[in-house]
Design an enzyme around this catalytic site. Structure first.
Site, PDB file in Angstrom:
ATOM      1  CE  LYS B 239     -30.428-110.567  33.688  1.00 20.12           C
ATOM      2  NZ  LYS B 239     -30.805-110.104  35.025  1.00 20.12           N
ATOM      3  NE  ARG B 244     -23.703-111.830  39.970  1.00 23.42           N
ATOM      4  CZ  ARG B 244     -23.067-111.563  38.828  1.00 23.42           C
ATOM      5  NH1 ARG B 244     -23.542-110.637  38.001  1.00 23.42           N
ATOM      6  NH2 ARG B 244     -21.961-112.211  38.506  1.00 23.42           N
ATOM      7  NE  ARG B 259     -23.775-104.693  39.199  1.00 26.03           N
ATOM      8  CZ  ARG B 259     -24.571-104.226  38.287  1.00 26.03           C
ATOM      9  NH1 ARG B 259     -25.594-104.938  37.868  1.00 26.03           N
ATOM     10  NH2 ARG B 259     -24.386-103.031  37.787  1.00 26.03           N
ATOM     11  CD  GLU B 287     -29.677-111.885  41.072  1.00 16.49           C
ATOM     12  OE1 GLU B 287     -28.558-112.179  40.598  1.00 16.49           O
ATOM     13  OE2 GLU B 287     -30.273-110.832  40.804  1.00 16.49           O
ATOM     14  CE  LYS B 409     -27.940-107.886  30.615  1.00 18.28           C
ATOM     15  NZ  LYS B 409     -28.148-106.657  31.399  1.00 18.28           N
TER      16      LYS B 409
END
Lengths: 334, 540
Positions: B239, B244, B259, B287, B409
């Site tokens: 992660k 994003r 995002r 990302e 997550k």
């Protein structure tokens, strides 16, 4: 030497040897009104307005309670003392203290709009005026009571048409009684939380005429209050007690509701800025009317408000007291 | 016909809009909000509806009149001293609302203008001089009540975050149009101008204007609630802590969306080569990360880079940006979001391999046999520049918004440090008139050195207690910030630590927040600056 002093136990008159609204037990306590931050238990003897006495008996227990009427001077160790309407709640009084021509007024909590139930605030000329400043910022401007009552009535009727119960959050002493004439006009039955009902009965038993309300007990069937009105103190808001009224809508009646953020964090469906305190203009009007040489500003926005008064050439200083923790206000910051 | 037949009341004006905003801002029930919105869609003018959708999805009108001017004109009108205005503002915590509350009661005719009218005239007045702007504002203030003024001021000051999330708006539109929320979310995304786009054009597929830059709504994950069964049906990847984003190539045009639905193409010249090489009809999800040789750098560096208007050569050299791609949403012009993840990843992997561009890399899979084994790997997240793991079901489709079930997550525990509060400031929004914004310090010999601010993390009851403490123990009375007796100790949690020349302590924290109130500790027990420096060495 000044006639009244800000003592660690409260406001003290050395000449008369009495305290006004002390926050610890003393020998002789003069009480402006029956809210718990002004009237505390344990003093040997109390002096209050006739209407306040049964409320003190109910809240503080039995004791020695002397009473007086408004505008009836009496003498304590040579100091002239009289009570005058403060317009805050039933029985609430300003206390005027005079000795050798020097006049002080302790206003307690007050509002200048006549709410029809608490007595009309009386401006008193004095040299020294002790004022609260709960809403001492110009963002606090109240609409006339009639206008707010209309909003509340509309809200209640709208809930009623959706078969939702209107739960009005109001301080059990003061705001709850003030709301009754407004709610009575909707024609819907009014139910009350125990705390509200007990105060109501205390007032009825001591001779006040108030609209009829019904207590909510364990036996009260949910069908009874569905779509009708319930008055409850703010402590009920976060309790399981309120859930049995589902579906319901919560409306909080408090001056703090003037600001959206306050309303949002209380999780209220509606907020009505109905206060038993003065708004900004009310405070200024009251203070100007006293023509006081010196103003002492207590609980609220005292530093801002006293600075403003000084800039308006009214000599003012802030005083830290233990007032300002009425139930509805503490709860409103939570 | 997508939109239901609307009555289009000519009388539906600013008053109704203000009423709606008030309902949305105070109602506590999502369903009540959705009903209020649906009701507005049914009654209001088309243009107003477009603006309503735009405002609640972050498309605010360009600021034409400065907040400073609004303040100044309000002060002139009320004749309050400026310090008093400031005190009110600190208490209310919202400029638009402060002004609305301070203005004298309205005079004369109340406003008849609609939302779209007002926004159009705001745009017109933007080219005029200050005096004309002032007259415009005063005139409008005079014809509005407090709630209308609040909304009017909000339209000018921007930041229209009142009462509802984008998700609620999407659900209300879905309810009204009888369309799937995922379709709505997609149609209202991307670039469109509410002053020229009707709701019909926006929502109706047949006549929807083709916007080739339109991104897909992002699929977001919740924190894991327990390891799922059958680990062999799942994949894991790091992660990453970046921005994003989606890379879009259509009709030989290239777009980078964040995002937050911000078009950021110009911010990343590193991706220019991709603009050339990516085949048309491709949308990548991944990302945006500052990194050198596939190793992520501190997120802080990216933040400073984003903040600059013009990028220097030095910045491009020191903080180069890479795209860590982990999903493929559109391929050869086809929306492939319903294709299983494993297949999407397979195409993605071969695409990246064939392009062979250093600015685009595949976010690698982290292999594992069992959850226990993966947990061991997760411990090394920070060494890999990651903040934990993502767990994704191999058969999952690419969904819309935050959904449970297929993507999770699995973050690492935050770093923590004990610190003392030394400054407090009143909060905003639902924390208005409460001291909720605190500055914390650690010890360095006999001094207290501030190192971070933190807001969230306390319960309402704890906030009330701290607020009471601040009011009783503050040393400075005027202005927004109060110096407080150093007495209350809190555990501060944070996700990362980086060197910073701007802060006295020499460090900057990532996502600092209050973990808990350490009532069991006194100011003598707090951590030291040296402890922080050690953390910087280890994790920075």
């Amino acid at each position: 030497m000044s006639l009244l002093k800000f003592h660690t136990s409260g406001i003290y008159c050395e000449q008369g040897n009495f305290f006004i609204d002390p926050w610890v037990p003393v020998d002789y306590a003069l009480i402006t009104h029956a809210h718990s931050d002004h009237a505390r238990a344990g003093s040997k003897k109390y002096l209050c307005h006739t209407y306040t006495k049964p409320l003190l008996q109910y809240r503080l227990g039995e004791g020695i309670y002397e009473t007086t009427e408004w505008n009836q001077p009496l003498y304590i160790n040579g100091v002239k003392v009289s009570f005058h309407p403060a317009g805050h709640i039933i029985g609430s009084s300003q206390i005027r203290v005079e000795y050798k021509g020097e006049v002080w007024v302790v206003s307690g909590d007050y509002k200048i709009e006549n709410d029809g139930i608490s007595g009309a605030f009386e401006p008193i000329t004095c040299h020294h005026f002790i004022t609260e400043s709960t809403f001492g910022l110009p963002i606090y401007n109240w609409l006339p009571q009639q206008k707010i009552f209309e909003e509340i009535q509309q809200w209640v009727m709208q809930n009623h048409s959706r078969q939702q119960t209107s739960v009005l959050i109001a301080y059990s002493l003061g705001k709850a009684q003030r709301l009754l004439p407004c709610l009575q006009q909707t024609g819907l039955p009014i139910y009350a939380h125990g705390a509200v009902y007990n105060i109501h009965q205390t007032l009825i038993n001591s001779g006040h005429t108030l609209p009829m309300i019904f207590p909510i007990t364990k036996e009260t069937s949910p069908k009874e209050f569905a779509g009708n009105i319930i008055i409850a103190p703010s402590s009920a808001l976060d309790s399981p007690w309120i859930r049995k009224f589902t579906p319901y809508s919560v409306g909080i009646c408090s001056g703090w509701m003037q600001v959206r953020g306050h309303q949002r964090r209380r999780n209220a469906d509606a907020g009505f800025a109905l206060s038993d305190h003065c708004d900004w203009k009310g405070l200024l009007q009251a203070i100007n009317a006293t023509r006081a040489e010196q103003v002492y500003v207590t609980h609220g926005f005292q530093s801002v408000f006293s600075r403003y008064l000084n800039e308006q050439n009214i000599q003012a200083s802030e005083v830290i007291t233990n007032y300002g923790n009425e139930e509805d206000e503490t709860a409103s910051i939570v | 016909m997508v939109m239901k037949k609307t009555k289009q009341h000519q009388s539906y004006d600013m008053k109704h809009f203000a009423q709606l905003i008030w309902q949305l801002g105070t109602s506590t029930k999502t369903n009540a909000k959705i009903d209020a919105l649906a009701n507005y869609f049914a009654e209001a003018k088309q243009k107003d509806i477009s603006w309503l959708i735009a405002l609640f999805t972050g498309r605010r009108p360009k600021r034409t009149i400065s907040a400073a001017h609004l303040q100044q004109w309000c002060i002139e009108l009320t004749q309050h001293p400026r310090w008093l205005f400031d005190e009110c503002y600190h208490t209310v915590g919202d400029l638009a609302e402060t002004i609305a509350l301070l203005l004298p009661p309205p005079e004369g005719e109340s406003t008849q203008s609609s939302l779209a009218d007002i926004l159009a005239s705001l745009k017109l007045v933007s080219t005029q001089n200050d005096e004309a702007k002032k007259q415009f504002i005063l005139q409008h203030w005079q014809s509005m009540n407090t709630r209308e003024r609040f909304v009017f001021n909000k339209l000018i000051t921007g930041g229209f975050r009142i009462g509802i999330s984008q998700k609620t708006m999407v659900n209300a539109l879905a309810k009204f149009t009888q369309l799937d929320p995922a379709i709505i979310a997609h149609r209202i995304s991307g670039q469109w101008d509410p002053s020229t786009t009707t709701p019909e054009q926006l929502l109706n597929e047949e006549i929807q204007q083709t916007d080739i830059s339109k991104p897909y709504p992002f699929y977001l994950a919740y924190a894991i609630e327990g390891m799922p069964e059958h680990p062999d049906e799942w994949m894991a990847e790091w992660k990453w802590d970046g921005i994003r984003g989606q890379l879009i190539k259509r009709n030989r045009q290239f777009y980078v969306w964040s995002r937050g639905e911000e078009l950021m193409t110009e911010k990343f010249p590193e991706y220019n080569a991709l603009a050339e090489k990516l085949p048309d009809g491709t949308v990548l999800d991944g990302e945006i990360i500052p990194s050198i040789e596939q190793t992520p750098l501190s997120f802080n560096l990216l933040q400073t880079r984003i903040g600059r208007k013009n990028l220097t050569k030095k910045q491009l050299q020191e903080v180069p940006v890479t795209f860590f791609a982990f999903d493929l949403l559109e391929w050869q012009g086809q929306d492939i979001r319903t294709t299983p993840l494993a297949e999407r990843r397979r195409i993605l992997s071969s695409l990246i391999h064939s392009l062979n561009e250093p600015a685009l890399i595949l976010s690698k899979e982290v292999p594992f046999q069992s959850w226990q084994q993966l947990e061991q790997v997760r411990m090394h997240s920070r060494d890999n520049g990651a903040e934990g793991l993502m767990i994704k079901r191999l058969s999952s489709t690419y969904q819309t918004g935050r959904k449970k079930g297929d993507w999770w997550k699995w973050k690492i525990d935050p770093l923590v440090i004990d610190a003392v509060m030394i400054y407090a400031q009143k909060g905003h929004g639902r924390r208005s008139n409460l001291y909720t914004d605190y500055t914390f310090a650690v010890r360095s010999d006999d001094q207290l050195i501030t190192f971070t601010k933190a807001y969230s993390g306390l319960t309402d009851q704890e906030i009330a207690q701290v607020d009471a403490f601040v009011k009783k123990n503050s040393l400075e009375k005027f202005g927004p910030v109060r110096t407080v007796k150093p007495e209350l100790v809190f555990e501060i949690a944070f996700e990362g630590i980086a060197e910073s020349k701007r802060h006295k302590s020499g460090v900057a924290l990532r996502f600092p927040r209050i973990n808990r109130w350490r009532k069991d500790k006194t100011v003598d027990d707090i951590n030291t600056l040296e402890d922080l420096k050690k953390m910087l060495e280890q994790f920075g």
